[in-house]
Design an enzyme around this catalytic site. Structure first.
Site, PDB file in Angstrom:
ATOM      1  N   ASP A 108       0.825  -1.203   0.000  1.00  0.00           N
ATOM      2  CA  ASP A 108       0.000   0.000   0.000  1.00  0.00           C
ATOM      3  C   ASP A 108       0.872   1.272   0.000  1.00  0.00           C
ATOM      4  OD1 ASP A 108      -1.987   1.842   0.347  1.00  0.00           O
ATOM      5  OD2 ASP A 108      -2.800   0.975   2.185  1.00  0.00           O
ATOM      6  N   ASP A 126     -10.567   4.240  -1.193  1.00  0.00           N
ATOM      7  CA  ASP A 126     -11.182   3.216  -0.333  1.00  0.00           C
ATOM      8  C   ASP A 126     -12.697   3.179  -0.464  1.00  0.00           C
ATOM      9  OD1 ASP A 126      -8.602   3.079   0.507  1.00  0.00           O
ATOM     10  OD2 ASP A 126      -9.094   3.085   2.641  1.00  0.00           O
ATOM     11  N   GLY A 175      -5.048   3.621  -7.935  1.00  0.00           N
ATOM     12  CA  GLY A 175      -5.260   3.884  -9.365  1.00  0.00           C
ATOM     13  C   GLY A 175      -4.331   4.919  -9.958  1.00  0.00           C
TER      14      GLY A 175
HETATM   15  C1  GAL Z   1      -5.502   2.333   2.876  1.00  0.00           C
HETATM   16  C2  GAL Z   1      -5.987   1.172   2.016  1.00  0.00           C
HETATM   17  C3  GAL Z   1      -6.955   0.373   2.856  1.00  0.00           C
HETATM   18  C4  GAL Z   1      -6.258  -0.138   4.093  1.00  0.00           C
HETATM   19  C5  GAL Z   1      -5.629   1.007   4.857  1.00  0.00           C
HETATM   20  C6  GAL Z   1      -4.766   0.516   6.015  1.00  0.00           C
HETATM   21  O1  GAL Z   1      -4.595   3.086   2.147  1.00  0.00           O
HETATM   22  O2  GAL Z   1      -6.589   1.676   0.866  1.00  0.00           O
HETATM   23  O3  GAL Z   1      -7.498  -0.683   2.090  1.00  0.00           O
HETATM   24  O4  GAL Z   1      -5.290  -1.071   3.716  1.00  0.00           O
HETATM   25  O5  GAL Z   1      -4.836   1.806   4.028  1.00  0.00           O
HETATM   26  O6  GAL Z   1      -4.170   1.556   6.728  1.00  0.00           O
END
Ligand code: GAL
Length: 643
Positions: A393, A456, A435
């Site tokens: 991420d 999200d 994306g």
């Molecule tokens: C966001 C991600 C989520 C989750 C979260 C955890 O950036 O899109 O799905 O993983 O971080 O902190």
């Protein structure tokens, strides 16, 4: 005569006093439960609690919302006028501007559209005469580019009305839960993916998903050398050193009957030949994930029978990492976990697979340690633990990237891909960077098996609509076996992103649309709820083998829209057996008739229709199939050419 005149005068006085013009401000209505992309509606302040401001002009009065939001207001036909100014709040000017389209609809018709508005643009005026209008909807939309920093102001917004009934905000009351999935047969049925893959010489694990009365014995013919099958558990394990495609004939047998089905095992350099299916901790527990919760998810994936329908991965999201690395730069887990390797063994003992999460930055989004500069170390650690899946991420990597060029977007993902390739374990690589740089065009090139295409998801219709319907339309051509567009995880069941969990806010029909859509889109299916507290409805929603079959189809095509008009959207996906899966969706707020022109399926005028959710044939139809679909609901069909 005098008396009549007197009465007439009195009547006129009464009527005109009844029709006295009253005014009510938008901020005086009950906006407390309005759903929006982020935060809650703020009245007379912006979302940071400061004065409302657009292009340098301050406004004492108005509301601030965040795209996407829709405020539906009942006017009772006695509201005469709506006036407002709209614009992007200056709060976001220095970030990246935001981009919003403000839309007003009256009784279903669009009567105002601001066009795309950005910060540093003066507010635009709205003045709408409403005589006879029953309902008005104020929409703050994301302008089609996701909802980043879309803080939208409706300034000095007010209604003029006559009489005693004031305009009021409408909140939909929801629907009773209803189950469409038929009861599972006692006769064995082999479910889930018909194809699976591994790299030569790496550990192989596959649990044959089979429903039916237990005990069931599973046997296999033509297993490649190096693999063994436990006939009681149906778990195939081992290592295959020779690359190739092996067609294995599986047989599941119990006291009621048997089922035979082929499984293709591809030993080569590809993984995730069908969209990964499993569970992820984020949408339910957020950062409060711990070992007991992970183990409980594995236990319940098995005991609820979900594993028998093909659900496989148990993935930990953010929140497992220790505060610091050891002297050798090895990252370990925090005190919420006792022993990661034993936990992985526990998951594997059930034939299930284990996933983990981190960021290429120094910190994850939840401010836990990321992998920056330790990619090789971390890949080795995960391989040693027995990790089968990595969600990587972007988060704080933005501080490291030099600019917003494609090369900078790709760099951290290439680095981790190289590290993953150097370990003797198959780790499915899930790229999460929302994306950026049109990741669908190059995700596969940098080693990704799936990539998030959007921000999200949350459990509201507007989020589902924006991510699932609006932002996937043109992405079908980038999906293929081992390369999936990921519109984020499922938001059905009990969710909460924290210790406080509650039911999904999606209505019953919205949940059917969600699962239908993700099935058609060949989206990775990661359940985001507490598996220990699933009601019958949620379990049935996730256990429909025909719905799952469309998602797991070996062609790996993603559905594309074949018809869009008003609130109706029809998506179609080609399947391996030559049939087509079609979703008829009603994106609107009222029940409507949908007339589906059957020629659109490409089989001519006459087709055979099968109801996927109910798993039953509907019969042969000619020219047009007409059906009534409720608010935000759908119908899921499988179409073939009649013999
Ligand atoms: C966001 C991600 C989520 C989750 C979260 C955890 O950036 O899109 O799905 O993983 O971080 O902190």
């Amino acid at each position: 005569m005098k008396k009549t005149i007197y009465l007439l005068v009195m009547l006129t006085v009464i009527i005109s006093s009844c029709q006295k013009k009253n005014t009510i401000r938008l901020g005086e209505l009950d906006l407390s439960k309005i759903e929006q992309g982020w935060n809650t509606v703020h009245i007379n302040t912006n979302l940071s609690d400061s004065t409302l401001s657009v292009n340098g002009m301050k406004y004492a009065e108005g509301i601030c919302t965040h795209a996407i939001s829709e405020i539906e207001i009942i006017l009772n036909k006695n509201t005469t006028r709506f006036t407002a100014l709209v614009g992007v709040d200056d709060k976001v000017a220095k970030v990246n501007g935001g981009s919003i389209v403000f839309i007003v609809k009256t009784d279903g018709k669009e009567v105002f559209n601001s066009g795309i508005m950005r910060s540093n643009e003066s507010a635009k005026a709205i003045d709408i005469y409403l005589k006879g209008v029953q309902k008005i909807i104020l929409i703050t939309s994301d302008g089609g580019d996701g909802t980043h920093h879309d803080h939208g102001n409706w300034l000095e917004a007010k209604f003029e009305y006559t009489g005693a009934i004031k305009p009021s905000v409408y909140y939909y009351g929801g629907e009773d839960k209803f189950i469409l999935t038929p009861k599972v047969s006692e006769i064995p049925r082999i479910n889930g993916a018909k194809i699976t893959a591994a790299r030569p010489g790496n550990p192989f694990l596959f649990r044959v998903p089979v429903t039916g009365l237990k005990p069931i014995t599973v046997t296999a013919e033509n297993l490649p050398s190096g693999l063994v099958l436990n006939e009681k558990t149906g778990i195939i394990s081992g290592k295959v050193s020779k690359a190739g495609a092996y067609i294995v004939k599986l047989k599941a047998k119990n006291s009621k009957g048997e089922c035979i089905r082929n499984l293709k095992i591809v030993i080569g350099n590809k993984l995730a030949l069908t969209p990964p299916m499993g569970w992820n901790s984020w949408n339910v527990w957020g950062l409060s994930i711990n070992e007991d919760r992970v183990k409980a998810a594995a236990d319940y994936l098995e005991s609820t029978g979900l594993a028998d329908h093909g659900w496989t991965y148990i993935n930990i999201d953010d929140g497992w990492e220790a505060d610091a690395r050891d002297a050798n730069g090895i990252l370990t887990y925090n005190s919420k976990f006792k022993d990661m390797q034993k936990m992985a063994d526990y998951i594997h003992s059930k034939g299930l697979k284990f996933g983990i999460y981190t960021s290429p930055g120094e910190l994850t989004c939840g401010k836990f340690l990321g992998s920056f500069n330790y990619e090789e170390n971390d890949a080795r650690t995960w391989a040693a633990w027995g990790v089968d899946y990595l969600k990587y991420d972007w988060c704080s990597y933005g501080e490291k990237a030099k600019n917003q060029s494609l090369a900078e977007y790709q760099k951290p993902y290439i680095t981790m891909n190289n590290a993953l390739k150097n370990v003797n374990r198959d780790i499915v690589y899930s790229m999460c960077q929302y994306g950026m740089g049109n990741v669908w065009k190059w995700g596969s090139e940098v080693g990704g098996h799936l990539w998030r295409t959007t921000g999200d998801i949350t459990d509201t219709w507007l989020s589902l609509w924006s991510i699932g319907f609006d932002q996937q339309d043109t992405l079908a051509k980038y999906a293929a076996p081992g390369a999936w567009n990921d519109p984020d995880m499922l938001v059905v069941g009990k969710l909460g992103w924290s210790n406080n969990i509650r039911d999904s806010r999606l209505t019953t029909n919205e949940q059917y649309s969600h699962i239908t859509l993700w099935s058609l889109l060949s989206a990775p299916l990661l359940i985001g709820c507490d598996l220990t507290q699933m009601d019958e409805f949620t379990l049935n929603l996730l256990s429909n083998d025909e719905v799952i079959e469309v998602n797991q189809d070996v062609l790996g095509k993603q559905a594309s829209p074949i018809y869009t008009s008003g609130d109706i959207k029809i998506l179609m996906k080609e399947l391996e057996d030559g049939s087509k899966a079609v979703g008829l969706f009603n994106l609107g707020r009222d029940t409507i008739n949908v007339n589906f022109d059957l020629k659109l399926a490409g089989f001519g005028n006459k087709v055979k229709l099968h109801d996927v959710w109910r798993q039953s044939d509907k019969g042969i139809y000619e020219s047009v199939y007409t059906t009534r679909i409720p608010r935000h609901g759908c119908e899921f069909l499988r179409i073939t050419k009649p013999e």
